[in-house]
Design a protein around this motif. Structure first.
Motif, PDB file in Angstrom:
ATOM      1  N   ASP A  72      37.927  16.968 -19.135  1.00 24.70           N
ATOM      2  CA  ASP A  72      38.011  15.928 -18.115  1.00 24.70           C
ATOM      3  C   ASP A  72      36.616  15.369 -17.875  1.00 24.70           C
ATOM      4  OD1 ASP A  72      39.073  14.312 -16.067  1.00 24.70           O
ATOM      5  OD2 ASP A  72      38.424  15.768 -14.555  1.00 24.70           O
ATOM      6  N   ALA A  73      36.507  14.053 -17.793  1.00 23.69           N
ATOM      7  CA  ALA A  73      35.211  13.411 -17.567  1.00 23.69           C
ATOM      8  C   ALA A  73      35.300  12.544 -16.315  1.00 23.69           C
ATOM      9  CB  ALA A  73      34.812  12.575 -18.777  1.00 23.69           C
ATOM     10  N   PRO A  74      34.926  13.089 -15.167  1.00 20.61           N
ATOM     11  CA  PRO A  74      35.076  12.357 -13.908  1.00 20.61           C
ATOM     12  C   PRO A  74      33.974  11.338 -13.681  1.00 20.61           C
ATOM     13  CG  PRO A  74      34.093  14.490 -13.499  1.00 20.61           C
ATOM     14  CD  PRO A  74      34.396  14.439 -14.979  1.00 20.61           C
ATOM     15  N   ASN A  75      34.165  10.546 -12.607  1.00 26.05           N
ATOM     16  CA  ASN A  75      33.136   9.613 -12.126  1.00 26.05           C
ATOM     17  C   ASN A  75      32.714   8.576 -13.169  1.00 26.05           C
ATOM     18  OD1 ASN A  75      33.019  11.077  -9.667  1.00 26.05           O
ATOM     19  ND2 ASN A  75      31.596  12.540 -10.582  1.00 26.05           N
ATOM     20  N   ASN A  76      33.693   8.155 -13.960  1.00 27.41           N
ATOM     21  CA  ASN A  76      33.436   7.110 -14.952  1.00 27.41           C
ATOM     22  C   ASN A  76      32.322   7.491 -15.917  1.00 27.41           C
ATOM     23  OD1 ASN A  76      34.411   4.686 -15.903  1.00 27.41           O
ATOM     24  ND2 ASN A  76      33.150   3.400 -14.581  1.00 27.41           N
ATOM     25  N   ALA A  77      32.185   8.787 -16.167  1.00 22.76           N
ATOM     26  CA  ALA A  77      31.104   9.275 -17.035  1.00 22.76           C
ATOM     27  C   ALA A  77      31.158   8.683 -18.444  1.00 22.76           C
ATOM     28  CB  ALA A  77      31.129  10.799 -17.092  1.00 22.76           C
ATOM     29  N   PRO A  78      32.331   8.544 -19.076  1.00 21.55           N
ATOM     30  CA  PRO A  78      32.339   7.966 -20.426  1.00 21.55           C
ATOM     31  C   PRO A  78      31.741   6.565 -20.483  1.00 21.55           C
ATOM     32  CG  PRO A  78      34.393   9.099 -20.027  1.00 21.55           C
ATOM     33  CD  PRO A  78      33.671   9.059 -18.716  1.00 21.55           C
TER      34      PRO A  78
END
Length: 208
Positions: A72-78
Motif C-alpha cells: 500500500d502506498a498512501p498519501n499519493n506517494a506514487p
C-alpha cells in the motif's frame, strides 16, 4: 492552418533516468514505501488493461505495480515519487523559439507531447525558457488519454486550436508517432529533414 510541435526530441533534449524502475524505487523508499524485492519485474509488468493507444499515467502504473505485490502506498506517494524521479536536465534545441514564433505569425500553435509523467511538460518548458503562453493549446497524452500516433491525440490538439485535423501541420522527430498525422490528412514535418532553424523558411516557402 495550424501548427503543433512535439516537445521531447523536437523542441528540447532531456536527460532521463538510466534505470527508471530504480529511480522510482529510490523515491518511493524516501517516502517510506516498502519497495518489493522484485520491483524491477513488477515495474516492467502490465498491470492496467488499457485500450490500444491509450496512455496509462505512470503514477497509476506504479500504484498498480505496488498493489500487485501487496504494498500500500498512501498519501499519493506514487505520484510524488514519479514526479521526483523524472526531474530531468533540459536543453532547448537551436531554433526552437524562432520556429514557434514563425508558426504563431501564421495561425494558432499547439504543443502535442507523449508524456506519461504529470507535471513534466510544464517543468520542461520552464527549464527550456519556453513560455506556455507561446502556445494556444498544450495537449499531453497523460491529460488527453491518448498517445501519438493514435488519431485522438491529433484530433484533440486540432480541436483545441479550432481547426480540422487535416489542416494541422505537426512538427516532430519520430515518423512512427508524429508521422501519424498524415493518416488523418495533415502534414508531418520531420526535424531530421527540416531542422527547427529552417522551419520559418519552410513555412514562408509554402504559406507565404
Amino acid at each position: 492552418m495550424a501548427v503543433s510541435f512535439d516537445l521531447f526530441g523536437t523542441l528540447v533534449d532531456v536527460s532521463y533516468p538510466e534505470n527508471p524502475a530504480r529511480a522510482v524505487a529510490a523515491e518511493l523508499d524516501a517516502r517510506g514505501v516498502a519497495v518489493p524485492n522484485d520491483w524491477d519485474d513488477a515495474y516492467r509488468e502490465v498491470h492496467i488493461d488499457a485500450p490500444d493507444g491509450a496512455e496509462v499515467p505512470l503514477p497509476a502504473h506504479v500504484s498498480a505495480a505496488l498493489a500487485s505485490r501487496g504494498v500500500d502506498a498512501p498519501n499519493n506517494a506514487p505520484r510524488h515519487a514519479v514526479v521526483s524521479a523524472f526531474d530531468p536536465d533540459v536543453t532547448r534545441r537551436p531554433g526552437a523559439r524562432e520556429a514557434v514564433a514563425a508558426a504563431a505569425a501564421r495561425g494558432p500553435v499547439g504543443l502535442l507531447s507523449n508524456c506519461s509523467v504529470p507535471e513534466l511538460v510544464g517543468r520542461t518548458l520552464v527549464r527550456a525558457d519556453i513560455a506556455r503562453d507561446d502556445f494556444d493549446a498544450i495537449t499531453t497524452s497523460v491529460a488527453c488519454g491518448w498517445r501519438k500516433p493514435h488519431p485522438d491525440a491529433f484530433t484533440t490538439v486540432a480541436g483545441a486550436l479550432g481547426v480540422d485535423v487535416s489542416d494541422l501541420i505537426h512538427v516532430g522527430d519520430d515518423p512512427e508517432t508524429d508521422g501519424g498525422i498524415t493518416e488523418l490528412g495533415g502534414t508531418f514535418v520531420d526535424v531530421a529533414d527540416v531542422p527547427l532553424s529552417s522551419f520559418p523558411a519552410w513555412l514562408e516557402d509554402r504559406w507565404g
